[in-house]
Design an enzyme around this catalytic site. Sequence first.
Site, PDB file in Angstrom:
ATOM      1  N   VAL A 128      58.746  80.608  64.522  1.00 25.99           N
ATOM      2  CA  VAL A 128      59.353  81.930  64.686  1.00 25.99           C
ATOM      3  C   VAL A 128      60.436  82.156  63.634  1.00 25.99           C
ATOM      4  O   VAL A 128      60.415  83.153  62.908  1.00 25.99           O
ATOM      5  CB  VAL A 128      59.945  82.080  66.103  1.00 25.99           C
ATOM      6  CG1 VAL A 128      60.690  83.406  66.235  1.00 25.99           C
ATOM      7  CG2 VAL A 128      58.841  82.003  67.148  1.00 25.99           C
TER       8      VAL A 128
ATOM      9  N   ARG B 188      63.130  69.681  64.350  1.00 22.82           N
ATOM     10  CA  ARG B 188      63.104  71.093  63.989  1.00 22.82           C
ATOM     11  C   ARG B 188      63.402  71.187  62.499  1.00 22.82           C
ATOM     12  O   ARG B 188      64.468  71.643  62.084  1.00 22.82           O
ATOM     13  CB  ARG B 188      64.124  71.890  64.812  1.00 22.82           C
ATOM     14  CG  ARG B 188      63.929  71.730  66.291  1.00 22.82           C
ATOM     15  CD  ARG B 188      65.034  72.367  67.109  1.00 22.82           C
ATOM     16  NE  ARG B 188      64.859  73.785  67.283  1.00 22.82           N
ATOM     17  CZ  ARG B 188      65.708  74.564  67.968  1.00 22.82           C
ATOM     18  NH1 ARG B 188      66.785  74.042  68.497  1.00 22.82           N
ATOM     19  NH2 ARG B 188      65.482  75.849  68.096  1.00 22.82           N
TER      20      ARG B 188
ATOM     21  N   CYS C 101      70.077  73.009  69.745  1.00 21.54           N
ATOM     22  CA  CYS C 101      69.837  72.051  70.819  1.00 21.54           C
ATOM     23  C   CYS C 101      69.035  70.855  70.332  1.00 21.54           C
ATOM     24  O   CYS C 101      68.199  70.971  69.434  1.00 21.54           O
ATOM     25  CB  CYS C 101      69.082  72.720  71.966  1.00 21.54           C
ATOM     26  SG  CYS C 101      70.065  73.887  72.908  1.00 21.54           S
TER      27      CYS C 101
ATOM     28  N   ARG D 112      75.287  79.128  75.492  1.00 26.99           N
ATOM     29  CA  ARG D 112      74.625  79.491  74.236  1.00 26.99           C
ATOM     30  C   ARG D 112      73.581  80.584  74.447  1.00 26.99           C
ATOM     31  O   ARG D 112      73.289  81.342  73.518  1.00 26.99           O
ATOM     32  CB  ARG D 112      73.943  78.262  73.612  1.00 26.99           C
ATOM     33  CG  ARG D 112      74.905  77.247  73.027  1.00 26.99           C
ATOM     34  CD  ARG D 112      74.149  76.225  72.170  1.00 26.99           C
ATOM     35  NE  ARG D 112      73.320  76.905  71.208  1.00 26.99           N
ATOM     36  CZ  ARG D 112      72.005  76.717  71.080  1.00 26.99           C
ATOM     37  NH1 ARG D 112      71.368  75.872  71.856  1.00 26.99           N
ATOM     38  NH2 ARG D 112      71.320  77.383  70.177  1.00 26.99           N
TER      39      ARG D 112
ATOM     40  N   ASP E  33      60.396  77.383  76.130  1.00 25.31           N
ATOM     41  CA  ASP E  33      61.744  77.566  76.661  1.00 25.31           C
ATOM     42  C   ASP E  33      61.771  77.644  78.190  1.00 25.31           C
ATOM     43  O   ASP E  33      62.828  77.440  78.797  1.00 25.31           O
ATOM     44  CB  ASP E  33      62.379  78.833  76.080  1.00 25.31           C
ATOM     45  CG  ASP E  33      62.884  78.625  74.660  1.00 25.31           C
ATOM     46  OD1 ASP E  33      62.862  77.472  74.193  1.00 25.31           O
ATOM     47  OD2 ASP E  33      63.302  79.609  74.021  1.00 25.31           O
TER      48      ASP E  33
ATOM     49  N   LYS F 229      68.476  86.968  73.280  1.00 25.45           N
ATOM     50  CA  LYS F 229      69.214  86.141  72.325  1.00 25.45           C
ATOM     51  C   LYS F 229      68.426  85.970  71.033  1.00 25.45           C
ATOM     52  O   LYS F 229      68.958  86.131  69.927  1.00 25.45           O
ATOM     53  CB  LYS F 229      69.490  84.779  72.958  1.00 25.45           C
ATOM     54  CG  LYS F 229      69.817  83.642  71.985  1.00 25.45           C
ATOM     55  CD  LYS F 229      69.889  82.325  72.724  1.00 25.45           C
ATOM     56  CE  LYS F 229      70.122  81.141  71.790  1.00 25.45           C
ATOM     57  NZ  LYS F 229      68.931  80.744  71.031  1.00 25.45           N
ATOM     58  N   ASN F 230      67.135  85.626  71.150  1.00 22.44           N
ATOM     59  CA  ASN F 230      66.333  85.310  69.966  1.00 22.44           C
ATOM     60  C   ASN F 230      65.865  86.550  69.217  1.00 22.44           C
ATOM     61  O   ASN F 230      65.217  86.433  68.173  1.00 22.44           O
ATOM     62  CB  ASN F 230      65.133  84.447  70.363  1.00 22.44           C
ATOM     63  CG  ASN F 230      65.549  83.064  70.816  1.00 22.44           C
ATOM     64  OD1 ASN F 230      66.562  82.530  70.355  1.00 22.44           O
ATOM     65  ND2 ASN F 230      64.801  82.483  71.732  1.00 22.44           N
TER      66      ASN F 230
END
Length: 598
Positions: free
Chosen positions: A227, A183, A178, A480, A371, A60-61
């Site tokens: 990141v 963030r 999330c 997600r 994560d 995903k990332n």
Amino acid sequence: THLAPVTYHLSQLKAQHTVFHTRLLQTMCLQSATPEPRAEQCIIRGGHNLQGRIQIYGAKNSALPVIVAALMTPNDGIHEIHNVPDITDVRSLLQLISTMGCQCTFSPEKGSVRINSQTLHSFSSQRKSPLLSDTYSSDANLRDEFDTIARKIRGSVLLLGPMLARFGVVRLPLPGGCSIGARPVDLFLKGLNALGANLTVENETGCIIGSCKELVGTTFRFERVSVCATEALLMAAVVAKGQTIIHNAAREPDVVELVRFLKTLGARIEGEGSSTITIMESLTPLRSGKEAFWIRGDRIEAGTFLFAAAATGGDVVVDGIIPSDLDEVLKVLEAMGCEISTTDKSIRLRRLDDLKPVSLRTEPFPGFPTDLQPLLSVCCTQAVGTSKIQELIFPGRTGHISQIQKLGGYIKISKIDKDIESSRSLNETGTATTIEVEGPALLYGKEVGSTDLRCAAGLVVAGLVAQGETKVQDLHFLDRGYANICEKFRLLGADIRRAVILPSGMRVFCNESLSHRTTLGVGGKARFFLSVKDRSELAIGLAWAREQDLDIFVLERGSNIVVEDAGFDGVVIQIEDSSLALLGDEESKFNELLKVGA
């Protein structure tokens, strides 16, 4: 009001079908309005050791920044990207860039995306992008659609770099994602402003706005490892004049994957995978690669299944993953007593004995990933002794703790450290949360709720461990970042199903395999499956399906249906009670169902 026609299949042994218009179908549903169904749940009966082999989807990332980077080739902008996971974050991002004029085609069954970025709305085009400040309010519908999507996903902030690089002007709503703690976007603004942009946050609208005449290479040091900020700065720097050097850059495999993609476009970059990345000025305009780009396997998804295997005492092989992406995770699992073996693209985990406790802290790559902290927390409930996990990246990532306690786990926040040196370089608050877990604990199934993506995954694994039935709510978080996670766990022997719970308590199962209910079409699935035992339940099921605008297949007891591998994109309603058999010709059956609905 115009009502679109709905196909109604009434099955006999010979699988005869009849089509009726919605005008008639209306009378089959309950006269009173059916209340909105509750959100989907993941229903798990735990206690099964996971055994088997599964394929990991693309990361995903990695997929999100690569999709965004595909916007940076205005003159030759057709890209083929493979191994893209079918998750809501990917679908939302594709929908987002579609509102900007990109032509996107997503084939989820193949995991492939085709993007034509040549049609992206430019600064001088007649119908301009909602990112451009001087035309931001010219199309209210387009603006509202863009804003709504952008505020839902964290990945939308990655658009800052490419939009500045391509158009020189940007207006972007603050991103979503999330709720796991602070963030902020300050690192994005500082990095891009160092290249010559003038970005600020407009408090009254909640948007990042700004422009730049020209991006110019520079030397920049991130005060904290990030990141996404590293990726945004990379995408802007590849079109800047002169050389850019990024210090304290993120070293994650997702950054390496983005650089690999940018190089296929013609970018000149060195040092990816280290804390210092050098971007040289491109000699030619960026152009799309000649070959399709493949996204590497998702290390977090792989880690999820590995911790699930460890927690349940299983023997599982995950394919499609680069083992070095999980070096620190594999060391932790070995320290807990699991046997690990690897090949170039697979990892096997076997739990041979009781799990041992561990003490560690989350860190940027190559350290233990934040994560996977909720997954490790669940696994530690089955270890013999006390484990301690210090969360340095997102101190607020604690939503899973109260829910694991609800299941019977001995887990708590033992302390919150403030202003410690190691935290100041990793998160904005300068704090760290220490989680203490005592095991082994006997978990019992209950209804639990998710607060974020990885919390949801952790609670699913907790349900696999727990005795009895566990119901995990708020699956939109899970969607997600995980595609078909329930189906994958079922392949490993788990008793796990996804269902919509109707107000009456009836369960409508999702993506249900029909192979055990048919003699033909093994492998076929129904999007929804509902078993009814009486006329009242049949009426409720019909009403729900009508409200959802679904095609309906009524399956009588003892009859067979043919379902192709692609499945039936509707709801199959199976009548369990033989006394409800719908006898006679198709017209008689339909008339009988009319009576049920009335």
